[in-house]
Design a protein around this motif. Structure first.
Motif, short mmCIF file in Angstrom:
data_model
loop_
_atom_site.label_atom_id
_atom_site.label_comp_id
_atom_site.label_asym_id
_atom_site.label_seq_id
_atom_site.Cartn_x
_atom_site.Cartn_y
_atom_site.Cartn_z
N MET A 1 4.74 5.59 3.53
CA MET A 1 3.85 5.40 2.10
C MET A 1 3.58 6.48 2.00
O MET A 1 4.04 7.81 2.60
N LYS A 2 3.87 7.94 0.48
CA LYS A 2 4.04 9.07 0.71
C LYS A 2 2.67 10.05 0.68
O LYS A 2 1.62 8.66 0.77
N LYS A 3 2.11 11.23 0.78
CA LYS A 3 1.13 11.38 1.49
C LYS A 3 0.26 12.21 -0.39
O LYS A 3 1.01 13.44 -0.13
N LYS A 4 -0.58 12.14 -0.57
CA LYS A 4 -0.71 12.82 -1.81
C LYS A 4 -2.18 13.26 -1.97
O LYS A 4 -2.71 12.80 -0.60
N GLY A 5 -3.01 14.39 -2.25
CA GLY A 5 -4.39 15.19 -2.10
C GLY A 5 -4.84 14.57 -3.19
O GLY A 5 -4.39 15.03 -4.68
N PHE A 6 -5.93 13.83 -2.80
CA PHE A 6 -6.86 13.00 -4.06
C PHE A 6 -8.20 14.11 -4.14
O PHE A 6 -9.09 13.64 -3.23
N LEU B 1 -9.59 2.41 -1.84
CA LEU B 1 -8.41 1.92 -2.30
C LEU B 1 -7.56 2.82 -1.21
O LEU B 1 -6.78 2.81 -1.16
N LEU B 2 -8.20 4.07 -1.54
CA LEU B 2 -7.38 5.03 -1.45
C LEU B 2 -7.32 5.74 0.21
O LEU B 2 -6.63 5.88 0.81
N LYS B 3 -8.30 5.48 0.85
CA LYS B 3 -9.10 5.17 2.29
C LYS B 3 -7.75 3.69 2.63
O LYS B 3 -7.26 4.31 4.20
N GLU B 4 -7.69 2.22 2.35
CA GLU B 4 -6.74 1.89 2.77
C GLU B 4 -5.04 2.07 2.91
O GLU B 4 -4.52 1.53 3.71
N LEU B 5 -4.45 3.04 1.78
CA LEU B 5 -4.04 3.87 1.64
C LEU B 5 -3.54 5.23 2.21
O LEU B 5 -2.36 4.99 2.21
N GLN B 6 -4.27 5.30 3.19
CA GLN B 6 -4.22 6.43 3.76
C GLN B 6 -4.42 7.56 3.14
O GLN B 6 -3.23 8.23 3.17
N GLN B 7 -4.19 8.14 2.36
CA GLN B 7 -4.45 9.58 1.45
C GLN B 7 -5.22 10.05 1.67
O GLN B 7 -6.78 9.54 1.51
N ILE C 1 -3.29 3.48 -9.96
CA ILE C 1 -3.71 4.90 -8.42
C ILE C 1 -2.05 4.58 -7.12
O ILE C 1 -1.70 6.03 -6.76
N LYS C 2 -1.61 4.41 -7.24
CA LYS C 2 -0.48 3.41 -6.40
C LYS C 2 1.20 4.29 -7.42
O LYS C 2 1.38 4.68 -6.10
N SER C 3 0.81 4.24 -8.13
CA SER C 3 1.98 4.94 -8.92
C SER C 3 2.14 6.36 -9.29
O SER C 3 3.09 7.13 -9.16
N LEU C 4 0.70 6.59 -8.73
CA LEU C 4 0.52 8.49 -8.77
C LEU C 4 0.90 8.96 -6.97
O LEU C 4 1.78 10.06 -7.02
#
Ligand code: BG6
Ligand code: MG
Length: 218
Positions: A1-6, A102-108, A212-215
């Motif tokens: 999965m890509k990494k974005k900065g939130f 969610l963001l933590k789970e997705l490692q963002q 969020i996932k689409s972002l």
């Protein structure tokens, strides 16, 4: 999965402290016999403490000495802190924990990007400090929003390119700062006020996990 900065603004996005800033500024303005409306308050959101007092004084056509200015800044903050000292987890805005989890789970990677010098204190009070990989607040910047400095520092700390960052903001100045930084701006509030954001939601309850996932996938 890509990494974005939130990147999350604090006041009015994570916690409803915007109302306490309003109460404290209103009390101060009224004590100086300056009228202070909700519309004027909107212009103070995201704006530093110094700049806010300068604006209030200019609306009231008042000039004061440097010492008096400092006194008033301290007075406002003391009053504001008296509200903050009563805060707890209940003041986290609805669905903010869901999105953070969610963001933590997705490692963002997640950063705070706030103008407030009280940001760390507030995050501790509401028990959210450990959710952030980086914290950038009013103590770390020399230029206030709408300057993008606060968000650019956050991107650097997260080691993510600005164009891969997503900013959640409730203020006109903050959305502008995110846009200038070339980040994706998400306004939290009303479309009428935050129409310059790329997406606007009334609050986090309107932001789905799919969005969020689409972002992240973009
Ligand atoms: C911003 C608020 O987050 O922080 C402003 O939206 C506030 O209203 C600014 O003036 C500075 O906050 P503080 O806590 O340093 O006075
Ligand atoms: Mg804000």
């Amino acid at each position: 999965m890509k990494k974005k900065g939130f990147i999350f603004d604090l006041d009015g996005v994570i916690v409803d402290t915007a109302k306490y800033h309003f109460l404290a500024w209103k009390k101060l303005a009224n004590s100086l016999e300056i009228d202070f409306t909700e519309e004027e308050n909107e212009q103070l959101k995201g704006v530093s403490r110094v700049r806010s007092l300068e604006k209030i004084l200019s609306w009231g056509n008042k000039t004061i000495s440097e010492d008096r200015f400092k006194e008033l800044m301290a007075e406002k903050n003391e009053d504001y802190l008296s509200h903050i000292s009563k805060m707890d987890e209940n003041e986290i805005l609805p669905d903010v924990p869901r999105v953070l989890h969610l963001l933590k789970e997705l490692q963002q990677p997640i950063s705070l990007g706030s103008a407030s010098k009280n940001a760390r204190t507030i995050l501790e009070r509401v028990n959210l400090k450990s959710h952030f990989n980086a914290i950038v607040d009013g103590n770390d910047v020399s230029k206030a929003k709408p300057d993008p400095e606060v968000f650019l520092i956050a991107a650097k700390l997260l080691d993510i390119n600005p164009e891969d960052c997503i900013v959640f903001e409730d203020s006109v100045a903050g959305v502008e700062a995110a846009n200038v930084a070339n980040m994706i701006s998400i306004g939290i509030g009303s479309e009428a006020v935050l129409g310059h954001a790329q997406h606007v939601f009334r609050d986090f309850t309107e932001i789905s996990n799919e969005f969020i996932k689409s972002l992240i996938e973009k």
